[in-house]
Design a protein around this motif. Structure first.
Motif, PDB file in Angstrom:
ATOM      1  N   LYS A  70       0.832  -1.209   0.000  1.00 35.96           N
ATOM      2  CA  LYS A  70       0.000   0.000   0.000  1.00 35.96           C
ATOM      3  C   LYS A  70       0.862   1.252   0.000  1.00 35.96           C
ATOM      4  O   LYS A  70       0.596   2.200  -0.740  1.00 35.96           O
ATOM      5  CB  LYS A  70      -0.920   0.014   1.212  1.00 35.96           C
ATOM      6  CG  LYS A  70      -2.088  -0.914   1.124  1.00 35.96           C
ATOM      7  CD  LYS A  70      -2.979  -0.729   2.333  1.00 35.96           C
ATOM      8  CE  LYS A  70      -4.179  -1.637   2.276  1.00 35.96           C
ATOM      9  NZ  LYS A  70      -5.024  -1.464   3.456  1.00 35.96           N
ATOM     10  N   ARG A  74       1.115   3.971  -3.079  1.00 29.35           N
ATOM     11  CA  ARG A  74       0.771   5.364  -2.780  1.00 29.35           C
ATOM     12  C   ARG A  74       1.936   6.288  -3.123  1.00 29.35           C
ATOM     13  O   ARG A  74       1.748   7.358  -3.692  1.00 29.35           O
ATOM     14  CB  ARG A  74       0.393   5.487  -1.305  1.00 29.35           C
ATOM     15  CG  ARG A  74      -0.161   6.846  -0.942  1.00 29.35           C
ATOM     16  CD  ARG A  74      -0.651   6.901   0.497  1.00 29.35           C
ATOM     17  NE  ARG A  74      -1.719   5.937   0.709  1.00 29.35           N
ATOM     18  CZ  ARG A  74      -1.684   4.972   1.635  1.00 29.35           C
ATOM     19  NH1 ARG A  74      -0.644   4.844   2.427  1.00 29.35           N
ATOM     20  NH2 ARG A  74      -2.687   4.138   1.762  1.00 29.35           N
ATOM     21  N   ASP A  78       1.843   9.176  -6.065  1.00 28.41           N
ATOM     22  CA  ASP A  78       2.058  10.577  -5.720  1.00 28.41           C
ATOM     23  C   ASP A  78       3.239  11.169  -6.458  1.00 28.41           C
ATOM     24  O   ASP A  78       3.348  12.377  -6.620  1.00 28.41           O
ATOM     25  CB  ASP A  78       2.263  10.724  -4.205  1.00 28.41           C
ATOM     26  CG  ASP A  78       0.980  10.522  -3.434  1.00 28.41           C
ATOM     27  OD1 ASP A  78      -0.103  10.619  -4.054  1.00 28.41           O
ATOM     28  OD2 ASP A  78       1.050  10.275  -2.218  1.00 28.41           O
TER      29      ASP A  78
END
Length: 156
Positions: A70, A74, A78
């Protein structure tokens, strides 16, 4: 580490510790537990530092938390090197679905812009496989045998 423990749970743990170990042995148990936790943290930090030293300078910004899928995903999403934020902001699913539906039904692009305006105002897109009989002037009443795909006995 203990972010989800409330005040009532903490009081319950203290009362249980006093009941199990007694007021005389409790300070010694607390010292032993804190010493053990400190040694585990030191061992973990030294192991992480050894791994970083062995990986070399190209992995200087490597974080072990990135091994969590995760966190890794992420962090990559980003990161704007790929321009994913522009893709996400420029993608209109309702408009794309309206264009696909219009292409399937054989409508022109002017009608698709009108239907996309209707879909953005809350209109529904008809995704059913109904035949558009208005496009076929002679065969509007009843489809003939020529309109059906050939039947292959061996395929079934």
């Amino acid at each position: 580490m203990f972010n989800d423990i409330g005040a009532l749970e903490l009081v319950t743990l203290v009362v249980l510790a006093v009941l199990v170990f007694g007021p005389d042995k409790l300070p010694k148990v607390i010292q032993d537990v804190t010493r053990t936790i400190r040694k585990i943290r030191e061992f973990s930090d030294s192991a992480k530092q050894d791994i970083r030293d062995e990986l070399g300078p190209e992995f200087k910004d490597f974080e072990f938390e990135d091994l969590n899928p995760k966190t890794f995903i992420r962090k990559q999403l980003d990161n704007d090197e790929l321009g994913l934020k522009e893709l996400r902001s420029g993608f209109d699913l309702k408009k794309e679905m309206a264009e696909v539906t219009d292409a399937v039904h054989g409508r022109d692009t002017e009608a698709s812009s009108a239907s996309s305006a209707a879909s953005s105002s809350g209109g529904r897109i008809d995704m059913s496989k109904k035949a558009d009989l208005s496009k076929r002037p002679e065969k509007a009443e009843k489809p003939t045998a020529d309109d059906r795909p050939p039947f292959d006995v061996d395929a079934t």
